[in-house]
Design a protein around this motif. Structure first.
Motif, PDB file in Angstrom:
ATOM      1  N   ASP A 105       0.815  -1.211   0.000  1.00  0.00           N
ATOM      2  CA  ASP A 105       0.000   0.000   0.000  1.00  0.00           C
ATOM      3  C   ASP A 105       0.853   1.267   0.000  1.00  0.00           C
ATOM      4  O   ASP A 105       0.419   2.301  -0.495  1.00  0.00           O
ATOM      5  CB  ASP A 105      -0.935  -0.012   1.203  1.00  0.00           C
ATOM      6  N   SER A 106       2.077   1.193   0.541  1.00  0.00           N
ATOM      7  CA  SER A 106       2.923   2.380   0.592  1.00  0.00           C
ATOM      8  C   SER A 106       3.406   2.800  -0.800  1.00  0.00           C
ATOM      9  O   SER A 106       3.811   3.933  -1.001  1.00  0.00           O
ATOM     10  CB  SER A 106       4.117   2.148   1.524  1.00  0.00           C
ATOM     11  N   HIS A 107       3.374   1.895  -1.770  1.00  0.00           N
ATOM     12  CA  HIS A 107       3.800   2.205  -3.134  1.00  0.00           C
ATOM     13  C   HIS A 107       2.612   2.514  -4.045  1.00  0.00           C
ATOM     14  O   HIS A 107       2.740   2.470  -5.268  1.00  0.00           O
ATOM     15  CB  HIS A 107       4.590   1.027  -3.709  1.00  0.00           C
ATOM     16  N   PHE A 108       1.485   2.835  -3.468  1.00  0.00           N
ATOM     17  CA  PHE A 108       0.260   3.054  -4.236  1.00  0.00           C
ATOM     18  C   PHE A 108       0.389   4.226  -5.206  1.00  0.00           C
ATOM     19  O   PHE A 108      -0.062   4.154  -6.351  1.00  0.00           O
ATOM     20  CB  PHE A 108      -0.912   3.268  -3.285  1.00  0.00           C
ATOM     21  N   GLN A 109       1.012   5.328  -4.778  1.00  0.00           N
ATOM     22  CA  GLN A 109       1.142   6.507  -5.630  1.00  0.00           C
ATOM     23  C   GLN A 109       2.007   6.205  -6.857  1.00  0.00           C
ATOM     24  O   GLN A 109       1.680   6.636  -7.967  1.00  0.00           O
ATOM     25  CB  GLN A 109       1.709   7.683  -4.841  1.00  0.00           C
ATOM     26  N   GLU A 110       3.094   5.444  -6.654  1.00  0.00           N
ATOM     27  CA  GLU A 110       3.933   5.052  -7.784  1.00  0.00           C
ATOM     28  C   GLU A 110       3.142   4.184  -8.761  1.00  0.00           C
ATOM     29  O   GLU A 110       3.262   4.324  -9.977  1.00  0.00           O
ATOM     30  CB  GLU A 110       5.152   4.265  -7.300  1.00  0.00           C
ATOM     31  N   GLU A 111       2.341   3.287  -8.215  1.00  0.00           N
ATOM     32  CA  GLU A 111       1.525   2.407  -9.048  1.00  0.00           C
ATOM     33  C   GLU A 111       0.522   3.218  -9.871  1.00  0.00           C
ATOM     34  O   GLU A 111       0.329   2.965 -11.057  1.00  0.00           O
ATOM     35  CB  GLU A 111       0.794   1.400  -8.166  1.00  0.00           C
ATOM     36  N   MET A 112      -0.091   4.204  -9.261  1.00  0.00           N
ATOM     37  CA  MET A 112      -1.059   5.039  -9.976  1.00  0.00           C
ATOM     38  C   MET A 112      -0.381   5.852 -11.073  1.00  0.00           C
ATOM     39  O   MET A 112      -0.967   6.075 -12.144  1.00  0.00           O
ATOM     40  CB  MET A 112      -1.789   5.987  -9.009  1.00  0.00           C
ATOM     41  N   ALA A 113       0.861   6.279 -10.850  1.00  0.00           N
ATOM     42  CA  ALA A 113       1.594   7.012 -11.891  1.00  0.00           C
ATOM     43  C   ALA A 113       1.871   6.097 -13.090  1.00  0.00           C
ATOM     44  O   ALA A 113       1.742   6.523 -14.249  1.00  0.00           O
ATOM     45  CB  ALA A 113       2.900   7.552 -11.324  1.00  0.00           C
ATOM     46  N   ARG A 114       2.221   4.833 -12.833  1.00  0.00           N
ATOM     47  CA  ARG A 114       2.470   3.884 -13.921  1.00  0.00           C
ATOM     48  C   ARG A 114       1.175   3.560 -14.672  1.00  0.00           C
ATOM     49  O   ARG A 114       1.176   3.432 -15.900  1.00  0.00           O
ATOM     50  CB  ARG A 114       3.108   2.606 -13.386  1.00  0.00           C
ATOM     51  N   VAL A 115       0.066   3.449 -13.950  1.00  0.00           N
ATOM     52  CA  VAL A 115      -1.233   3.211 -14.592  1.00  0.00           C
ATOM     53  C   VAL A 115      -1.599   4.409 -15.468  1.00  0.00           C
ATOM     54  O   VAL A 115      -2.085   4.239 -16.592  1.00  0.00           O
ATOM     55  CB  VAL A 115      -2.333   2.943 -13.530  1.00  0.00           C
ATOM     56  N   GLN A 116      -1.341   5.618 -14.976  1.00  0.00           N
ATOM     57  CA  GLN A 116      -1.634   6.826 -15.752  1.00  0.00           C
ATOM     58  C   GLN A 116      -0.768   6.895 -17.001  1.00  0.00           C
ATOM     59  O   GLN A 116      -1.242   7.286 -18.071  1.00  0.00           O
ATOM     60  CB  GLN A 116      -1.436   8.080 -14.889  1.00  0.00           C
ATOM     61  N   ASN A 117       0.507   6.504 -16.882  1.00  0.00           N
ATOM     62  CA  ASN A 117       1.392   6.471 -18.054  1.00  0.00           C
ATOM     63  C   ASN A 117       0.815   5.550 -19.127  1.00  0.00           C
ATOM     64  O   ASN A 117       0.813   5.881 -20.308  1.00  0.00           O
ATOM     65  CB  ASN A 117       2.791   5.993 -17.667  1.00  0.00           C
ATOM     66  N   ALA A 118       0.336   4.384 -18.717  1.00  0.00           N
ATOM     67  CA  ALA A 118      -0.245   3.430 -19.670  1.00  0.00           C
ATOM     68  C   ALA A 118      -1.538   3.977 -20.262  1.00  0.00           C
ATOM     69  O   ALA A 118      -1.817   3.783 -21.452  1.00  0.00           O
ATOM     70  CB  ALA A 118      -0.497   2.091 -18.985  1.00  0.00           C
ATOM     71  N   HIS A 119      -2.308   4.677 -19.452  1.00  0.00           N
ATOM     72  CA  HIS A 119      -3.579   5.235 -19.927  1.00  0.00           C
ATOM     73  C   HIS A 119      -3.356   6.359 -20.945  1.00  0.00           C
ATOM     74  O   HIS A 119      -4.162   6.545 -21.859  1.00  0.00           O
ATOM     75  CB  HIS A 119      -4.387   5.746 -18.727  1.00  0.00           C
ATOM     76  N   ASP A 120      -2.260   7.098 -20.778  1.00  0.00           N
ATOM     77  CA  ASP A 120      -1.976   8.238 -21.653  1.00  0.00           C
ATOM     78  C   ASP A 120      -1.427   7.840 -23.022  1.00  0.00           C
ATOM     79  O   ASP A 120      -1.301   8.695 -23.898  1.00  0.00           O
ATOM     80  CB  ASP A 120      -0.984   9.185 -20.972  1.00  0.00           C
ATOM     81  N   LEU A 121      -1.092   6.579 -23.209  1.00  0.00           N
ATOM     82  CA  LEU A 121      -0.551   6.139 -24.506  1.00  0.00           C
ATOM     83  C   LEU A 121      -1.603   6.266 -25.608  1.00  0.00           C
ATOM     84  O   LEU A 121      -2.777   6.000 -25.388  1.00  0.00           O
ATOM     85  CB  LEU A 121      -0.096   4.679 -24.423  1.00  0.00           C
ATOM     86  N   GLN A 122      -1.146   6.665 -26.794  1.00  0.00           N
ATOM     87  CA  GLN A 122      -2.051   6.743 -27.938  1.00  0.00           C
ATOM     88  C   GLN A 122      -2.472   5.339 -28.384  1.00  0.00           C
ATOM     89  O   GLN A 122      -3.634   5.099 -28.661  1.00  0.00           O
ATOM     90  CB  GLN A 122      -1.357   7.466 -29.102  1.00  0.00           C
ATOM     91  N   GLN A 123      -1.507   4.428 -28.442  1.00  0.00           N
ATOM     92  CA  GLN A 123      -1.775   3.041 -28.804  1.00  0.00           C
ATOM     93  C   GLN A 123      -1.363   2.173 -27.623  1.00  0.00           C
ATOM     94  O   GLN A 123      -0.208   2.171 -27.217  1.00  0.00           O
ATOM     95  CB  GLN A 123      -0.991   2.642 -30.050  1.00  0.00           C
ATOM     96  N   LYS A 124      -2.310   1.448 -27.084  1.00  0.00           N
ATOM     97  CA  LYS A 124      -2.091   0.674 -25.868  1.00  0.00           C
ATOM     98  C   LYS A 124      -1.926  -0.806 -26.195  1.00  0.00           C
ATOM     99  O   LYS A 124      -2.504  -1.299 -27.165  1.00  0.00           O
ATOM    100  CB  LYS A 124      -3.273   0.853 -24.920  1.00  0.00           C
ATOM    101  N   PRO A 125      -1.158  -1.531 -25.360  1.00  0.00           N
ATOM    102  CA  PRO A 125      -1.100  -2.983 -25.539  1.00  0.00           C
ATOM    103  C   PRO A 125      -2.446  -3.607 -25.168  1.00  0.00           C
ATOM    104  O   PRO A 125      -3.194  -3.058 -24.356  1.00  0.00           O
ATOM    105  CB  PRO A 125       0.002  -3.429 -24.579  1.00  0.00           C
TER     106      PRO A 125
END
Length: 149
Positions: free
Chosen positions: A46-66
């Motif tokens: 749970d302490s790494h939640f903010q880092e995880e959300m940043a990585r999820v946002q990076n994936a969401h911001d991609l024009q073409q997603k896997p």
């Protein structure tokens, strides 16, 4: 011997408590009722939640997603052709919410911009797929839920 209503209430309460305690001990001692945590180190995770959300946002911001899809042969993780396959690193965690004994990690090793996980490694039911990957120094996290028939 005559039992009055006060004694009856005490006896009923004692029987109820015995009934509840029996089931508590049964669930704790019987291996059939597995009561593991969803995540081993919950607070550390749970302490790494903010880092995880940043990585999820990076994936969401991609024009073409896997994409992560389940087909007749198994699970296919496909990256868009705009990504260079040799620069993608990371792993795919297939997580079984009902039983952690079936969880497994697979390192990302792409063939024709795709990763294939055969159906024989999976049992029927719900699987949570968490793909942690990195491309050109940027970290991404892609989460999907698939159902195996």
């Amino acid at each position: 011997m005559k039992i009055n209503w006060g004694t009856g209430i005490v006896i009923a309460f004692a029987l109820f408590m015995s009934f509840i305690l029996y089931f508590v001990f049964e669930v704790q001692s019987n291996a059939k009722y597995d009561n593991d945590l969803v995540v081993e180190e919950y607070y550390k995770h749970d302490s790494h939640f903010q880092e995880e959300m940043a990585r999820v946002q990076n994936a969401h911001d991609l024009q073409q997603k896997p994409s992560i899809t389940f087909g007749e042969e198994g699970v296919k993780v496909a990256f868009p052709s705009t990504f260079e396959s040799d620069k993608i690193t990371g792993n795919v965690l297939l997580y079984r919410p009902s039983n952690k004994k079936f969880d497994f990690n697979t390192k990302i090793a792409l063939t024709n911009s795709a990763l294939f996980i055969p159906k024989d490694k999976l049992i029927k039911g719900r699987w949570d797929v968490n793909m942690e990957w990195q491309y050109n120094g940027t970290k991404y996290l892609t989460k999907e839920v698939i159902y195996v028939n």
